[in-house]
Design an enzyme around this catalytic site. Structure first.
Site, PDB file in Angstrom:
ATOM      1  N   LYS A 155     -54.036 114.003  35.448  1.00  0.00           N
ATOM      2  CA  LYS A 155     -54.910 115.181  35.303  1.00  0.00           C
ATOM      3  C   LYS A 155     -56.306 114.795  34.836  1.00  0.00           C
ATOM      4  O   LYS A 155     -57.235 115.597  34.948  1.00  0.00           O
ATOM      5  CB  LYS A 155     -54.283 116.207  34.356  1.00  0.00           C
ATOM      6  CG  LYS A 155     -53.150 116.958  35.042  1.00  0.00           C
ATOM      7  CD  LYS A 155     -52.747 118.208  34.301  1.00  0.00           C
ATOM      8  CE  LYS A 155     -51.677 118.958  35.103  1.00  0.00           C
ATOM      9  NZ  LYS A 155     -50.950 119.912  34.274  1.00  0.00           N
ATOM     10  N   ASP A 198     -40.270 119.417  32.310  1.00  0.00           N
ATOM     11  CA  ASP A 198     -41.676 119.763  32.565  1.00  0.00           C
ATOM     12  C   ASP A 198     -41.792 121.237  32.965  1.00  0.00           C
ATOM     13  O   ASP A 198     -42.643 121.977  32.456  1.00  0.00           O
ATOM     14  CB  ASP A 198     -42.215 118.848  33.673  1.00  0.00           C
ATOM     15  CG  ASP A 198     -43.681 119.102  33.977  1.00  0.00           C
ATOM     16  OD1 ASP A 198     -44.424 119.447  33.048  1.00  0.00           O
ATOM     17  OD2 ASP A 198     -44.082 118.934  35.152  1.00  0.00           O
TER      18      ASP A 198
END
Ligand SMILES: [Fe+2]
Length: 351
Positions: free
Chosen positions: A200, A279
């Protein structure tokens, strides 16, 4: 001392015993090999001309079986060419008949010194290689620790993802332990889970924090993060391909509709499927710029509903069993976990 001539053997043996060496005598190559088989020796002095097995054959045999043996061949003056051939084959030296005893003594000392240096050098090389490998391993771990610190730093900056990687690692560990996976697998799951979203850092913050619905292009841009993460970690995770797979494939789905490779079912490694459940649960129970957090009950329901479609049923069941007290979720306290690569075996070194 190998010679078919007993008198000559005696002369040399007496000389060397006078210097403090322990000697054995063999009257032929076959006998010498037989003796060495029972007790290898550091140095062999061998005549070249012998009936049955000649000195060259004996030399080859000795070096093939006991390559650390120093061999000195004894030649007649007329045989200098064969002596040179022996040196090329790996003999350390030669003495030509008729010889001075002083010369033989000097050559023996020299050959043993040379052998000792070769062995010491090899040992040093080996130790050096081990140390270099250990250092390389440590440097990789340090780099991973830095990246882990970077992930935490980036998450802390963003209220929507604060603590995400630690919670995902905790959930993943809970699942892995519930399933009693091997400690080695548990460790790589912890490593992969902790770093799974590192890619990210390559995604534009404007897109990452956009309130409201993402366009297709923006969604595709965000979904590049598994590939970016794998690219960042690849050089550091050569020893932990399982952890690298977690980073690359944590957005894959059992039905093949996931990112980035559209892997289906068993093509997704099980460690990855464990982290995907962890997640997804954490993502659902966290606030996002474009939606409020789902309740734990609602997120749990989603995991159950999507078993076999998006999530591995075994991983979902283990998650539910590992965290039976849903009121205590989401877990926030970080669990003390060393971040380390699996031990790297030191390769046997060719001499
Ligand atoms: Fe992700």
């Amino acid at each position: 001392m190998v010679d078919d001539e007993p008198r000559l053997r005696r002369v040399l043996v007496r000389l060397l015993e006078g210097e403090g060496f322990t000697c054995s005598e063999a009257g032929s190559g076959t006998e010498a090999l037989e003796m060495m088989h029972h007790e290898p020796v550091p140095l062999v002095i061998s005549d070249l001309r012998m009936p049955q097995m000649d000195g060259v054959t004996l030399l080859r045999e000795i070096l093939a079986r006991w390559p650390d043996t120093a061999v000195i061949v004894v030649t007649a003056v007329a045989e200098v060419e064969s002596a040179v051939a022996c040196l090329q084959l790996g003999a350390l030296d030669y003495v030509a008949k008729p010889f001075h005893l002083d010369e033989v003594r000097a050559r023996v000392m020299q050959a043993l010194d040379k052998r000792r240096l070769i062995l010491e050098n090899r040992m040093y090389q080996h130790q050096l290689e081990e140390r270099v490998q250990e250092q390389a391993h440590r440097i990789e771990e340090l780099s991973l620790e830095r990246l882990q610190a970077l992930v935490h730093f980036l998450e802390e900056k963003d209220p929507y993802t604060r603590g995400h990687s630690v919670r995902v690692a905790n959930y993943s560990l809970g699942i892995a332990r519930q399933l009693q996976l091997d400690q080695e697998v548990i460790d790589l799951i912890a490593l992969g889970a902790e770093l799974h979203d590192i890619g990210k850092i390559g995604v534009s913050e404007a897109v990452l924090h956009k309130a409201g619905k993402l366009s297709d292009t923006e969604y595709r841009h965000i979904m590049e993060h598994p590939v970016i993460g794998a690219r960042i970690l690849e050089p550091l995770m050569r020893d932990a391909p399982g952890a690298l797979a977690i980073v690359r494939s944590h957005h894959e789905r059992l039905d093949g509709k996931g990112f980035p490779d559209g892997l289906r079912g068993d093509a997704i490694p099980f460690e990855v499927r464990v982290v995907t459940v962890a997640d997804s649960f954490d993502a659902m129970t966290s606030v996002r710029p474009y939606r409020p957090a789902l309740s734990v009950q609602r997120a749990t329901q989603e995991l159950e509903d999507m078993q076999g479609v998006q999530f591995d049923p075994r991983a979902v069941a283990a998650f539910l069993a590992a965290f039976p007290d849903r009121a205590a979720l989401p877990v926030t306290a970080p669990e003390a976990r060393p971040l380390h690569l699996p031990a790297r075996p030191v390769e046997a070194r060719r001499t």
